[in-house]
Design a protein around this motif. Structure first.
Motif, mmCIF file in Angstrom:
data_model
loop_
_atom_site.group_PDB
_atom_site.id
_atom_site.type_symbol
_atom_site.label_atom_id
_atom_site.label_comp_id
_atom_site.label_asym_id
_atom_site.label_seq_id
_atom_site.Cartn_x
_atom_site.Cartn_y
_atom_site.Cartn_z
ATOM 1 N N GLN A 46 0.800 -1.301 0.040
ATOM 2 C CA GLN A 46 0.018 0.087 -0.032
ATOM 3 C C GLN A 46 0.936 1.297 -0.032
ATOM 4 O O GLN A 46 0.360 2.344 0.099
ATOM 5 C CB GLN A 46 -0.953 -0.181 1.304
ATOM 6 N N GLY A 47 1.997 1.064 -0.013
ATOM 7 C CA GLY A 47 3.219 2.298 -0.064
ATOM 8 C C GLY A 47 3.067 3.359 0.996
ATOM 9 O O GLY A 47 2.581 2.670 2.163
ATOM 10 N N GLY A 48 3.100 4.658 0.774
ATOM 11 C CA GLY A 48 2.881 5.560 1.787
ATOM 12 C C GLY A 48 1.527 6.034 2.243
ATOM 13 O O GLY A 48 1.554 6.993 2.903
ATOM 14 N N ARG A 49 0.548 5.360 1.578
ATOM 15 C CA ARG A 49 -0.915 5.850 2.003
ATOM 16 C C ARG A 49 -1.705 4.399 2.442
ATOM 17 O O ARG A 49 -2.754 4.118 1.977
ATOM 18 C CB ARG A 49 -1.569 6.312 0.780
ATOM 19 N N PRO A 50 -1.318 3.897 3.652
ATOM 20 C CA PRO A 50 -1.757 2.364 3.886
ATOM 21 C C PRO A 50 -3.231 2.736 4.709
ATOM 22 O O PRO A 50 -3.523 4.107 5.302
ATOM 23 C CB PRO A 50 -0.679 2.033 4.920
ATOM 24 N N THR A 51 -3.966 1.601 4.485
ATOM 25 C CA THR A 51 -5.310 1.851 5.194
ATOM 26 C C THR A 51 -5.413 0.482 6.138
ATOM 27 O O THR A 51 -5.007 -0.497 5.786
ATOM 28 C CB THR A 51 -6.530 1.825 4.467
ATOM 29 N N TRP A 52 -5.752 0.786 7.422
ATOM 30 C CA TRP A 52 -5.776 -0.493 8.172
ATOM 31 C C TRP A 52 -7.237 -0.723 8.927
ATOM 32 O O TRP A 52 -7.650 -1.852 8.790
ATOM 33 C CB TRP A 52 -4.956 -0.383 9.529
ATOM 34 N N ASN A 53 -8.009 0.280 9.332
ATOM 35 C CA ASN A 53 -9.178 0.158 9.763
ATOM 36 C C ASN A 53 -9.161 -1.059 10.920
ATOM 37 O O ASN A 53 -10.065 -1.983 10.856
ATOM 38 C CB ASN A 53 -10.255 -0.160 8.945
ATOM 39 N N GLU A 54 -8.371 -1.050 11.657
ATOM 40 C CA GLU A 54 -8.334 -2.078 12.906
ATOM 41 C C GLU A 54 -8.851 -1.307 14.160
ATOM 42 O O GLU A 54 -8.445 -0.073 14.670
ATOM 43 C CB GLU A 54 -6.907 -2.625 12.980
#
Length: 152
Positions: A46-54
């Motif tokens: 996901q590089g420098g713009r990750p999403t986790w939503n954890e």
């Protein structure tokens, strides 16, 4: 001293620097509150713009010992053949938030952005995090009677 649960919603990050020579970074976050530690999943490619939503839960005491009411978010890059790279960290000071939650029974901070800094203190992106604090009810044991404890 009251006991409660601090729930952390780790949403996303942006502006993280790519430390990999080939491909994109695979960021994950190590969340620390006092002696407790949790680790997010790896945001693969996901590089420098990750999403986790954890969501992560920590047991909290207020007022407690140690006085360090900090939630530390260390952002790392997962590497296969070498040691994982440190990308930066954000520190969230939660003392007033915990005090409000203990007094009112609950407190909530909707997701907001926090600055991510490198080891030398320079800005290197931001991470979005939400917090919820819930005081646990004080449970009396069945052996408590009006301030007296029943003998065994």
């Amino acid at each position: 001293m009251a006991i409660g649960l601090l729930e952390v919603l780790l949403v996303n990050a942006k502006g993280l620097v790519n430390t990999d020579f080939f491909g994109k970074i695979d960021p994950y976050v190590v969340l620390q509150y006092k002696t407790q530690e949790r680790t997010s999943c790896v945001a693969q490619d996901q590089g420098g713009r990750p999403t986790w939503n954890e969501r992560f839960t920590f047991r909290v005491e207020y007022p407690g010992s140690g006085g360090q009411y900090q939630l530390i978010l260390k952002i790392m890059d997962k590497d296969t053949f070498t040691r994982d790279d440190f990308l930066g960290e954000a520190t969230i000071y939660v003392e007033e938030f915990l005090a409000e939650g203990m007094e009112n029974g609950t407190a909530e901070l909707h997701p907001r952005k926090y600055s991510v800094v490198r080891a030398d203190g320079t800005y290197c992106g931001e991470i979005q995090v939400g917090l919820t604090m819930t005081r646990k009810p004080e449970v009396a044991t069945d052996r408590d009677f009006g301030g007296w404890k029943e003998s065994e």
